[in-house]
Write an enzyme that holds these catalytic residues in place. Structure first.
Site, short mmCIF file in Angstrom:
data_model
loop_
_atom_site.label_atom_id
_atom_site.label_comp_id
_atom_site.label_asym_id
_atom_site.label_seq_id
_atom_site.Cartn_x
_atom_site.Cartn_y
_atom_site.Cartn_z
N CYS A 53 0.84 -1.20 0.00
CA CYS A 53 0.00 0.00 0.00
C CYS A 53 0.88 1.25 0.00
O CYS A 53 1.85 1.34 0.75
CB CYS A 53 -0.90 -0.01 1.23
SG CYS A 53 -2.00 1.43 1.29
N CYS A 57 0.50 4.99 6.87
CA CYS A 57 -0.12 4.83 8.19
C CYS A 57 0.87 4.12 9.13
O CYS A 57 1.25 2.97 8.87
CB CYS A 57 -1.42 4.04 8.07
SG CYS A 57 -2.50 4.65 6.75
N CYS A 60 0.51 0.45 10.33
CA CYS A 60 0.02 -0.59 9.42
C CYS A 60 1.12 -1.46 8.81
O CYS A 60 2.03 -0.96 8.14
CB CYS A 60 -0.81 0.04 8.31
SG CYS A 60 -1.60 -1.22 7.29
N CYS A 97 -16.34 -9.08 5.88
CA CYS A 97 -15.69 -7.80 5.63
C CYS A 97 -14.45 -7.99 4.76
O CYS A 97 -13.52 -8.70 5.15
CB CYS A 97 -15.32 -7.17 6.97
SG CYS A 97 -14.56 -5.56 6.76
N CYS A 128 -19.41 -6.08 3.92
CA CYS A 128 -18.67 -4.86 4.27
C CYS A 128 -17.40 -4.85 3.44
O CYS A 128 -16.83 -5.91 3.16
CB CYS A 128 -18.33 -4.87 5.76
SG CYS A 128 -17.39 -3.41 6.29
N CYS A 188 -19.27 1.99 8.68
CA CYS A 188 -18.51 1.37 9.76
C CYS A 188 -17.29 2.28 9.92
O CYS A 188 -16.43 2.33 9.04
CB CYS A 188 -18.10 -0.04 9.36
SG CYS A 188 -16.97 -0.82 10.53
N ARG A 260 -17.74 -2.23 18.00
CA ARG A 260 -16.98 -3.47 17.80
C ARG A 260 -15.64 -3.43 18.51
O ARG A 260 -14.84 -2.52 18.30
CB ARG A 260 -16.77 -3.71 16.30
CG ARG A 260 -15.90 -4.94 16.04
CD ARG A 260 -15.97 -5.38 14.60
NE ARG A 260 -17.32 -5.69 14.25
CZ ARG A 260 -17.88 -5.40 13.09
NH1 ARG A 260 -17.20 -4.82 12.16
NH2 ARG A 260 -19.14 -5.73 12.87
N1 SAM Z 1 -6.58 0.52 3.15
C1 SAM Z 1 -7.86 0.78 3.63
C2 SAM Z 1 -7.92 1.95 4.59
O1 SAM Z 1 -6.94 2.27 5.22
O2 SAM Z 1 -8.98 2.55 4.68
C3 SAM Z 1 -8.53 -0.41 4.29
C4 SAM Z 1 -7.75 -1.36 5.17
S1 SAM Z 1 -7.08 -0.72 6.69
C5 SAM Z 1 -6.09 -2.05 7.18
C6 SAM Z 1 -8.46 -0.69 7.81
C7 SAM Z 1 -8.22 -0.19 9.19
O3 SAM Z 1 -7.54 -1.17 9.96
C8 SAM Z 1 -7.35 1.05 9.40
O4 SAM Z 1 -8.06 2.21 9.13
C9 SAM Z 1 -6.97 0.95 10.86
O5 SAM Z 1 -7.91 1.63 11.65
C10 SAM Z 1 -7.01 -0.56 11.12
N2 SAM Z 1 -5.66 -1.07 11.38
C11 SAM Z 1 -4.69 -1.30 10.48
N3 SAM Z 1 -3.57 -1.74 11.06
C12 SAM Z 1 -3.83 -1.82 12.39
C13 SAM Z 1 -3.05 -2.20 13.52
N4 SAM Z 1 -1.78 -2.58 13.40
N5 SAM Z 1 -3.63 -2.17 14.73
C14 SAM Z 1 -4.94 -1.77 14.86
N6 SAM Z 1 -5.70 -1.39 13.82
C15 SAM Z 1 -5.16 -1.40 12.60
C1 DTB Z 2 -11.23 -2.11 11.55
O1 DTB Z 2 -11.50 -1.05 12.16
N1 DTB Z 2 -10.42 -3.05 12.02
C2 DTB Z 2 -10.26 -4.11 11.05
C3 DTB Z 2 -11.30 -3.73 9.97
N2 DTB Z 2 -11.73 -2.44 10.38
C4 DTB Z 2 -10.90 -3.73 8.56
C5 DTB Z 2 -8.88 -4.24 10.56
C6 DTB Z 2 -7.88 -4.49 11.69
C7 DTB Z 2 -6.55 -4.71 11.05
C8 DTB Z 2 -5.49 -5.07 12.05
C9 DTB Z 2 -4.16 -5.26 11.42
C10 DTB Z 2 -4.08 -6.38 10.44
O2 DTB Z 2 -4.55 -7.50 10.72
O3 DTB Z 2 -3.50 -6.18 9.36
FE1 SF4 Z 3 -2.75 1.26 3.39
FE2 SF4 Z 3 -2.68 0.17 5.80
FE3 SF4 Z 3 -3.06 2.78 5.60
FE4 SF4 Z 3 -5.02 1.05 4.79
S1 SF4 Z 3 -4.25 1.34 6.87
S2 SF4 Z 3 -4.29 2.87 3.70
S3 SF4 Z 3 -3.77 -0.64 4.02
S4 SF4 Z 3 -1.19 1.66 4.96
#
Ligand code: SAM
Ligand code: DTB
Ligand code: SF4
Length: 362
Positions: A53, A57, A60, A97, A128, A188, A260
Site C-alpha cells: 500500500c 499509516c 500498518c 468484511c 462490508c 462502519c 466493535r
Molecule cells: N486501506 C484501507 C484503509 O486504510 O482505509 C482499508 C484497510 S485498513 C487495514 C483498515 C483499518 O484497519 C485502518 O483504518 C486501521 O484503523 C485498522 N488497522 C490497520 N492496522 C492496524 C493495527 N496494526 N492495529 C490496529 N488497527 C489497525
Molecule cells: C477495523 O476497524 N479493524 C479491522 C477492519 N476495520 C478492517 C482491521 C484491523 C486490522 C489489524 C491489522 C491487520 O490484521 O493487518
Molecule cells: Fe494502506 Fe494500511 Fe493505511 Fe489502509 S491502513 S491505507 S492498508 S497503509
C-alpha cells in the site's frame, strides 16, 4: 441519554474520565436499553488484496514504506472470496468484511469488488468492504452491488492524526465518509487506541464520530496491534482500563451504534474483553486472523463467549424465523436473537478462509 451530534471534546473527555464504576454502570444501562447484553455480533475479515500500500499509516503492516516481512498478494478471484465467505457464514459470522490495501481503488478494481459483493450478498450475509478512499461514483457502484457497510476509519483525533499518517488528510477521510453516506451504504467508522495518543485525543476521535449524522452504524474500536517494522512498534502500552473507558464513552455518545471490539484482542486477557463487552461493545471479529495479524481464534472465542453466557447474533434472512429484539439498533439487518454458541458453530472458522487464492489484479 438521547441521540446527540453536538458533543464537545471537553464533554467527551469528562465522560471518559468519570469515576470508573459510574461510567460503566451508565454505559451498561444505556447498552441494555437498545441491545441484548447476552448477544454479540460476529464478523469475519478477509484480506482480499494484501500489502504494497502506498500510504504511510504508522500502525500498518501493509504499508510499502515499512519492512514488516509481509508478502504482497494480488486481488483475490471472486470465486475464492465467495468460498471464504461461505466458510465464514458456516462458522456463525453474520457479516463478511473484505479489506484491500489500497489508497483508493481504480474503477476497474471497484467493479471487481462489486462482483464479489454481489456474490457474497447472495449467500445471505451482510457485506462490508474497506478499500481506501472512494469517489461518490465508486460508492454508488458498490451500493448498486448491494454493499451493506463501508469501513473507513477516522483512526484518531484531528490533532494527533498528523503524527500517524501524512499521505492523506482527515478531510480526505471525511469526504469518503460523505460519499459513502450519499450512496446509502451504511458506515462502519471508528479508530485505534494505544498509538501514544492522549485521553483528549481519544475524546477528540469520539466527538468526530458522534458528530456524524446519523452516527456510524458500526463503530470499530481497535487496540493497536504492534507490528515489528512499523513506526509505532514499541509504543508504550495503553492502560487497558483506558480502552474500557473509551468503549463506555462510545456507547454513551452513540447509544444505538454497534460498537466493535476490533483489533488487539489477542493481546487482551479474557477479563479485559469481558469488561469491554460489559461497557458496551457488542461485536467482535471471529477467526484466527484479522487482515494480516493474529486474532484469538475459534476455540478461544467459543470458550470465552460460553463463559460469558453470550450467544452470537444471526442475520435476518428472508427464510429466517427469528424475530428481532433490538428495534432501536441502527444495525438492524442483524437480529440479536440468541443462537447458542457451540463447538460446531464456532469451530470451523477462518483457518479454512485463508485457502490459496488465484490472483487477478493488484
Ligand atoms: N486501506 C484501507 C484503509 O486504510 O482505509 C482499508 C484497510 S485498513 C487495514 C483498515 C483499518 O484497519 C485502518 O483504518 C486501521 O484503523 C485498522 N488497522 C490497520 N492496522 C492496524 C493495527 N496494526 N492495529 C490496529 N488497527 C489497525
Ligand atoms: C477495523 O476497524 N479493524 C479491522 C477492519 N476495520 C478492517 C482491521 C484491523 C486490522 C489489524 C491489522 C491487520 O490484521 O493487518
Ligand atoms: Fe494502506 Fe494500511 Fe493505511 Fe489502509 S491502513 S491505507 S492498508 S497503509
Amino acid at each position: 441519554m438521547g441521540i446527540r451530534h453536538d458533543w464537545t471534546v471537553v464533554e467527551a473527555d469528562a465522560l471518559i474520565g468519570r469515576a470508573f464504576h459510574d461510567l460503566l454502570a451508565e454505559a451498561h444501562e444505556v447498552h441494555r436499553q437498545t441491545f441484548d447484553p447476552q448477544v454479540v455480533e460476529a464478523a469475519i475479515l478477509l484480506s482480499i488484496k494484501t500489502g504494497a500500500c502506498p500510504e504511510d499509516c504508522a500502525y500498518c503492516p501493509q504499508s510499502s514504506k515499512y519492512d514488516t516481512g509481509l508478502e504482497p498478494e494480488r486481488l483475490m478471484a471472486t470465486a475464492d472470496i465467495v468460498d471464504a465467505a461461505r466458510n465464514a457464514l458456516a462458522s456463525g459470522a453474520t457479516r463478511f468484511c473484505m479489506g484491500a490495501a489500497w489508497r483508493s481503488p481504480t474503477d476497474r478494481q471497484v467493479a471487481l469488488v462489486a462482483d464479489a459483493v454481489r456474490a457474497v450478498g447472495g449467500l445471505g450475509m451482510e457485506t462490508c468492504a474497506t478499500l481506501g478512499m472512494l469517489t461518490s461514483d465508486q460508492a454508488q457502484r458498490l451500493a448498486e452491488a448491494g454493499l451493506d457497510f463501508y469501513n473507513h476509519n477516522l483512526d484518531t483525533s484531528p490533532e494527533f492524526y498528523g503524527e500517524v499518517i501524512t499521505t492523506r488528510t482527515y478531510e480526505d477521510r471525511l469526504d469518503t465518509l460523505a460519499n459513502v453516506r450519499e450512496s446509502g451504504v451504511k458506515l462502519c467508522c471508528g479508530g485505534i487506541v494505544g498509538m501514544g495518543e492522549s485521553r483528549l485525543d481519544r475524546a477528540g476521535l469520539l466527538v468526530q464520530l458522534a458528530r456524524l449524522d446519523p452516527h456510524p452504524e458500526s463503530v470499530p474500536i481497535n487496540l493497536l496491534v504492534q507490528v515489528p517494522g512499523t513506526p509505532l512498534y514499541g509504543t508504550d502500552k495503553l492502560d487497558p482500563l483506558e480502552l474500557v473507558r473509551t468503549i463506555a464513552a462510545a456507547r454513551l455518545m452513540m447509544p444505538a451504534s454497534v460498537v466493535r471490539l476490533s483489533a488487539g484482542r489477542s493481546q487482551m486477557t479474557d477479563e479485559l474483553q469481558a469488561l469491554c463487552l460489559h461497557a458496551g461493545a457488542n461485536s467482535v471479529f471471529l477467526g484466527d486472523r484479522l487482515l494480516t495479524t493474529p486474532n484469538p481464534g475459534n476455540d478461544h472465542d467459543r470458550d470465552l463467549l460460553d463463559r460469558l453466557d453470550t450467544t452470537l447474533a444471526v442475520v435476518d434472512l428472508p427464510t429466517s424465523t427469528a424475530t428481532s429484539t433490538c428495534t432501536n439498533a441502527t444495525d438492524s439487518a442483524v437480529s440479536h436473537v440468541p443462537v447458542t454458541v457451540t463447538r460446531d458453530t464456532v469451530s470451523t472458522m477462518a483457518a479454512q478462509i485463508r485457502s490459496t487464492s488465484s490472483s487477478v489484479e493488484m
